[in-house]
Design a protein around this motif. Structure first.
Motif, PDB file in Angstrom:
ATOM      1  N   ASP A  34       0.861  -1.184   0.000  1.00 12.63           N
ATOM      2  CA  ASP A  34       0.000   0.000   0.000  1.00 12.63           C
ATOM      3  C   ASP A  34       0.897   1.235   0.000  1.00 12.63           C
ATOM      4  N   VAL A  35       0.466   2.261  -0.727  1.00  7.89           N
ATOM      5  CA  VAL A  35       1.277   3.469  -0.818  1.00  7.89           C
ATOM      6  C   VAL A  35       1.202   4.311   0.451  1.00  7.89           C
ATOM      7  N   THR A  36       0.232   4.031   1.322  1.00 10.99           N
ATOM      8  CA  THR A  36       0.026   4.837   2.525  1.00 10.99           C
ATOM      9  C   THR A  36       0.688   4.178   3.729  1.00 10.99           C
ATOM     10  N   ALA A  37       1.543   4.933   4.428  1.00 14.36           N
ATOM     11  CA  ALA A  37       2.283   4.382   5.556  1.00 14.36           C
ATOM     12  C   ALA A  37       1.354   3.921   6.678  1.00 14.36           C
TER      13      ALA A  37
ATOM     14  N   GLU B 185       5.672  -0.675   0.242  1.00 13.87           N
ATOM     15  CA  GLU B 185       5.120   0.544  -0.341  1.00 13.87           C
ATOM     16  C   GLU B 185       4.624   0.324  -1.755  1.00 13.87           C
ATOM     17  N   THR B 186       5.242  -0.626  -2.487  1.00 10.78           N
ATOM     18  CA  THR B 186       4.853  -0.870  -3.871  1.00 10.78           C
ATOM     19  C   THR B 186       4.526  -2.344  -4.088  1.00 10.78           C
ATOM     20  N   TYR B 187       3.671  -2.592  -5.071  1.00  8.09           N
ATOM     21  CA  TYR B 187       3.356  -3.978  -5.409  1.00  8.09           C
ATOM     22  C   TYR B 187       4.576  -4.679  -5.999  1.00  8.09           C
ATOM     23  N   ARG B 188       5.449  -3.919  -6.637  1.00  4.05           N
ATOM     24  CA  ARG B 188       6.669  -4.515  -7.211  1.00  4.05           C
ATOM     25  C   ARG B 188       7.550  -5.096  -6.111  1.00  4.05           C
ATOM     26  N   ALA B 189       7.671  -4.361  -4.999  1.00  4.97           N
ATOM     27  CA  ALA B 189       8.458  -4.870  -3.874  1.00  4.97           C
ATOM     28  C   ALA B 189       7.820  -6.126  -3.288  1.00  4.97           C
ATOM     29  N   LEU B 190       6.497  -6.115  -3.194  1.00  5.79           N
ATOM     30  CA  LEU B 190       5.793  -7.300  -2.698  1.00  5.79           C
ATOM     31  C   LEU B 190       6.085  -8.514  -3.573  1.00  5.79           C
ATOM     32  N   LEU B 191       5.963  -8.350  -4.878  1.00  2.00           N
ATOM     33  CA  LEU B 191       6.190  -9.475  -5.777  1.00  2.00           C
ATOM     34  C   LEU B 191       7.657  -9.891  -5.782  1.00  2.00           C
TER      35      LEU B 191
END
Length: 343
Positions: A34-37, A53-59
């Motif tokens: 999620d972009v919101t802390a 913070e990003t879906y890319r980091a999650l994946l």
């Protein structure tokens, strides 16, 4: 089998979906983005799992560990996020509308089919007891062959959402027609069991690219028989929560539904009214929706809202915008046929 789930977007609805997943024995929540802390911090406290913070980091961190992902983000972000998840071999549940571009809708459907993955859209009226009863009665033939439909939704949508992403074209991709109105278009297509053929439209805008009120006439086809429909989407109404109404005319009777009352009128003059004691609260519908997604992944059920539905509703919506702009009837299939992926 315990499914490993990631959640992209955990503010509001995404957080509620994560809570529902956490209550299911067949699911483990692995991580979120999620972009919101504040949303990330709440997720990590509640579910004892990392949030990025990003879906890319999650994946990047967990893509190899996941089985599926739920996407609950602004409309125009869905395509990039869903395609990235499909490319990682993950099943995807994406909230409505699936996307706001027909070419992108086609690309997602094709990618899911090629990879034999579940792509499901979050239209939850398909899990609502009242709508299910309408579907049962219509399919039973009790009111004959369906000939015409009238449906509407009214909501003080524009005032409720001022200052949010829902009235920012960059993220919303449209206005009330793509937001609450999308549910009504899905209900129309689903309950009629027909394909939308052409649409005319008159649309009023509250601001550039953000429509607020729409009136559509839709011709649908089922087994070579025409079905005519009128649709009113009111985004500057008086209701805080959406208020909907539906009427279906068949060759041997009619069905009306609104305010949890189902009325069946038969051609012989008999009328039946039912105040439906139904499980229609948000938590119930949300649980049914997520459980169907899980069951579809595990092969226990068909997806109630496959990606092809998302493609149809996106095409119908885009055809309506085009019809309003040109002042003419627009073929829904022509919109599909001419669409290409816009990056």
């Amino acid at each position: 089998m315990v499914l490993q789930i990631g959640v992209i977007g955990v503010g509001g609805l995404g957080y509620l979906q994560a809570k529902t997943y956490a209550e299911l024995e067949s699911v483990d929540i692995v991580a979120a983005a999620d972009v919101t802390a504040d949303a990330r911090d709440l997720f990590e406290r509640e579910f004892h799992a990392p949030a990025y913070e990003t879906y890319r980091a999650l994946l990047h961190e967990h893509g190899a560990d996941l089985d599926a992902v739920t996407i609950v983000t602004p409309h125009t972000l869905h395509y990039e996020q869903a395609m990235a998840c499909l490319d990682c071999g993950l099943h995807v549940l994406v909230e409505k509308p699936m996307v706001t571009d027909v070419g992108r809708a086609k690309a997602l459907v094709e990618a899911a089919a090629e990879r034999d993955l579940v792509l499901q859209v979050g239209y939850q009226r398909r899990f609502h007891d009242g709508f299910r009863e309408i579907d049962r009665v219509l399919r039973s033939g009790r009111v004959g062959r369906l000939r015409a439909v009238d449906c509407y939704v009214s909501q003080n949508w524009i005032d409720n959402h001022r200052g949010t992403w829902r009235v920012d074209p960059k993220f919303a991709g449209g206005g009330q027609l793509y937001d609450t109105g999308s549910h009504v278009l899905d209900a129309l297509v689903w309950l009629s069991h027909a394909e939308p053929a052409t649409v005319t439209a008159q649309i009023q805008y509250a601001m550039p690219d953000i429509d607020v009120d729409s009136v559509l006439t839709v011709s649908l086809e089922r087994d070579a028989n025409p079905i005519l429909a009128s649709v009113a989407i009111v985004g500057d109404g008086v209701d805080v929560t959406p208020r909907e109404g539906y009427r279906f005319w068949g060759t041997e009777g009619a069905i009306s539904y609104g305010d949890d009352e189902l009325v069946i009128e038969e051609q012989n003059g008999a009328t039946y009214r039912t105040e439906m004691a139904i499980d229609a609260d948000f938590d119930t519908l949300n649980r049914r929706k997520l459980q169907n997604f899980i069951d579809a992944i595990e092969g226990r059920a068909e997806s109630a809202v496959p990606g092809t539905v998302g493609l149809t509703i996106t095409a119908l919506t885009e055809a309506a915008y085009r019809a309003d702009a040109t002042g003419s009837a627009v073929s829904v299939q022509s919109v599909v046929d001419s669409a290409t992926v816009e990056q």
